[in-house]
Design an enzyme around this catalytic site. Structure first.
Site, PDB file in Angstrom:
ATOM      1  CB  THR A 186      35.991  -9.985  47.253  1.00 21.89           C
ATOM      2  OG1 THR A 186      37.192  -9.323  47.641  1.00 21.89           O
ATOM      3  CG2 THR A 186      34.824  -9.061  47.479  1.00 21.89           C
ATOM      4  NE  ARG A 197      44.170  -3.443  51.031  1.00 28.79           N
ATOM      5  CZ  ARG A 197      43.323  -4.201  50.352  1.00 28.79           C
ATOM      6  NH1 ARG A 197      42.311  -4.784  50.965  1.00 28.79           N
ATOM      7  NH2 ARG A 197      43.474  -4.394  49.062  1.00 28.79           N
TER       8      ARG A 197
HETATM    9  N1  GLY Z   1      39.260  -7.111  46.607  1.00 29.06           N
HETATM   10  C1  GLY Z   1      39.450  -7.194  47.977  1.00 29.06           C
HETATM   11  C2  GLY Z   1      40.495  -6.320  48.487  1.00 29.06           C
HETATM   12  O1  GLY Z   1      41.501  -6.088  47.823  1.00 29.06           O
HETATM   13  O2  GLY Z   1      40.348  -5.829  49.569  1.00 29.06           O
END
Ligand code: GLY
Length: 418
Positions: free
Chosen positions: A232, A260
């Site tokens: 990220t 998701r």
């Molecule tokens: N930290 C990014 C995700 O799991 O979507």
């Protein structure tokens, strides 16, 4: 600005009360001083003679303004050697973009957005262009930006046609009665507020398409994804006016189920900002980060009075002391006996500046480490975070082999680490 002020002269001709003029004169004086200090700094910078204590800093101190501060990350993951240079370069460009705004008295909001746009556009990171593909072979992005002053956030998730999701997060922050929009509704909001939608294909880079092909033919495997499952990007900035913003953007996990949503766009999970505590951006396995509400946890550690976590005052020598061994610091944040092996915070940075033990960011570092320690302890997952405390002191921690991140020192020196 000057010309909009009404000149506070008395009604009687020729009589001007000095007391009435005082605030006005002080305003004019402060602007002249600011102009002079900025010019002086420009001259010093252009001749490469900028000392760490600049005229601009003197101005800040005289007029009680904050030192601007900026920290960015490109994710905590098993970054392969061949990607290290690209990670350094991406973080550096993000810092340059954000710092160009902060150093000219711009806002932390602009700086966070500018820095994250750079990171989203860099395909080595999992956000915007170059994001992981979901099981259907499509990119689905999430982003958030949060204002520490009023705790308001703008967040968007499940985006397939927004080139820079952080731009949409900002639009939501500034123009939407709600704090989070998803998928089609979010994209309609984007169009309504002047953002062009892109072709979903424009977000896909060749390396990720190839990884997805290999997973489709075989089964999902980290090895197919340049050695990582998720990461990220994020940024936290404090500007001279004391405005604190944090932002996070992600393409989520590779081969995720369509629809998701991970931690990144969720307030308190992937991002949090509170001007009374600090700003935080997280990276790592979303399903675990959500369990511990990781960004809020870090902010809560920052909220605790720094005096409770400071290094102890030097002990006076005691006549009755039997041992010359120094007392252990009385640090009330639990570091955890296994923390050193879990958290790779010192490996590449043996407390070199600006991360000195007992230095100004000692409390920020403890908060970051303790948060990652609890993530690992309670979920057995990996991740990391960057943060600024309310004064702009940086902290970071991660328990992955590497994390890409960078910070601008108070004198404008850019530093990146991978
Ligand atoms: N930290 C990014 C995700 O799991 O979507």
């Amino acid at each position: 600005m000057l010309f909009q002020l009404s000149f506070p002269l008395s009604q009687e001709p020729g009589s001007v009360r000095f007391a009435t003029l005082l605030p006005w004169l002080s305003f004019v004086f402060s602007r002249l001083l600011y102009l002079g200090s900025t010019l002086a700094e420009s001259i010093l910078v252009s001749r490469s003679l900028l000392p760490s204590f600049t005229s601009l800093r003197l101005f800040d101190i005289l007029f009680a303004r904050m030192k601007p501060s900026l920290i960015v990350h490109g994710g905590a993951w098993d970054i392969p050697d061949e990607a290290v240079e690209a990670c350094h370069a991406g973080c550096r460009r993000a810092l340059e973009a954000g710092w160009a705004i902060l150093s000219r008295d711009g806002s932390a909001l602009d700086a966070v957005e500018a820095a994250i746009i750079v990171l989203e556009d860099e395909p080595v990171f999992d956000a915007g262009y170059g994001s992981h593909l979901n099981l259907d072979g499509r990119v689905e992005c999430d982003a958030i930006i949060m204002n520490g002053a009023n705790l308001r956030a703008g967040a968007a998730a499940g985006l397939q046609r927004v080139k820079n999701p952080i731009r949409l997060a900002r639009k939501i922050l500034e123009n939407c009665p709600h704090m989070m929009l998803v998928a089609d509704g979010a994209e309609r909001f984007a169009t309504k507020h002047g953002l062009d939608l892109c072709d979903p294909e424009d977000l896909i880079c060749e390396a990720e398409r190839e990884a997805w092909r290999r997973c489709s033919q075989d089964k999902h495997a980290v090895a197919h994804h340049r050695g990582h499952e998720q990461d990220t990007v994020g940024a936290v900035a404090l500007d001279r006016e004391g405005r604190l913003f944090a932002g996070t953007s992600t393409g989520g996990t590779c081969c995720k189920l369509p629809g998701r949503v991970g931690d990144s766009p969720l307030i308190g999970c992937g991002c949090y900002a509170d001007s009374e505590a600090g700003g935080v951006s997280c990276t790592g396995y979303g399903e675990a980060i959500m369990k511990v509400v990781m960004a809020k946890m870090a902010a809560d550690f920052l909220r605790v009075s720094p005096s409770q976590h400071d290094c102890p005052a030097p002990q006076k020598p005691s006549a009755s002391a039997k041992s010359s061994a120094p007392e252990k610091p009385r640090v009330s944040i639990h570091l955890g006996s296994d923390l050193e092996s879990e958290t790779h915070h010192t490996e590449h940075h043996p407390y070199g500046a600006p991360f000195e033990p007992c230095g100004p960011n000692f409390h920020a570092m403890l908060a970051a480490r303790e948060t990652v320690h609890l993530l690992a302890k309670r979920t057995h997952a990996t991740g990391g975070l960057i943060l600024l405390d309310r004064e702009g002191n940086p902290g970071f921690a991660f328990n992955t082999p590497r994390m890409a991140y960078g910070y601008v020192d108070t004198d404008g020196t850019l530093m990146t680490w991978v």
